[in-house]
Write a protein that holds these residues in place. Structure first.
Motif: not given
Ligand code: ATP
Length: 136
Positions: A46-52, A128-136
């Protein structure tokens, strides 16, 4: 409708997620991948990113993961990450400070500066910032 699949996200420090979900999207080092129940088994880094994922009532959830491995089995996805936080547990100020530090190191290019380390740190903070700032 496809069967649910069990998602387990674990770090050396804690159990972050253990629940039945409908679909998982994860940041593999070779690209993002999706897993549904019945998937052919595979193992990837895995690399750093969003797991949805979509939880079993159909709600979209996201968490931050960085490093480690994902193992997909027909009825289970196991994420063994170096670090992972649910969206609500991400400290936005800390991530912003980490981003500023990494950016400063990259700009200053001091002696013994480790570009790769700063780049990966920057990537973690941006994710991390991207995940906090997305709406889900
Ligand atoms: P920092 O520079 O702020 O330490 P980092 O990207 O170097 O960030 P990691 O090595 O990914 O940090 O994680 C170290 C520990 O700190 C892990 O337990 C991780 O979950 C936690 N952590 C790091 N940043 C945050 C954050 N912004 N919000 C919540 N927990 C965090």
């Amino acid at each position: 409708m496809a069967d649910n699949i069990k998602l387990e996200v674990v770090t050396p420090e804690k159990y972050v997620v253990s629940e039945d979900v409908q679909i998982v999207m994860a940041p593999g080092t070779l690209g993002e991948f999706g897993i549904l129940s019945g998937h052919t088994p595979f193992l990837t880094t895995l690399k750093a990113g969003s797991l949805s994922y979509k939880d079993n009532s159909g709600i979209d959830r996201a968490l931050f993961v960085s490093g480690g491995f994902a193992e997909a089995l027909p009825d289970k996805v196991i994420i063994l990450a170096e670090s992972a936080e649910r969206r609500r547990d991400i400290d936005l100020d800390r991530a912003q400070q980490s981003l500023d530090r990494a950016q400063k190191r990259i700009d200053q290019k001091k002696e013994n500066f480790d570009y790769e380390r700063a780049r990966i740190s920057l990537q973690r903070a941006i994710s991390r910032i991207g995940i906090v700032k997305t709406s889900i």
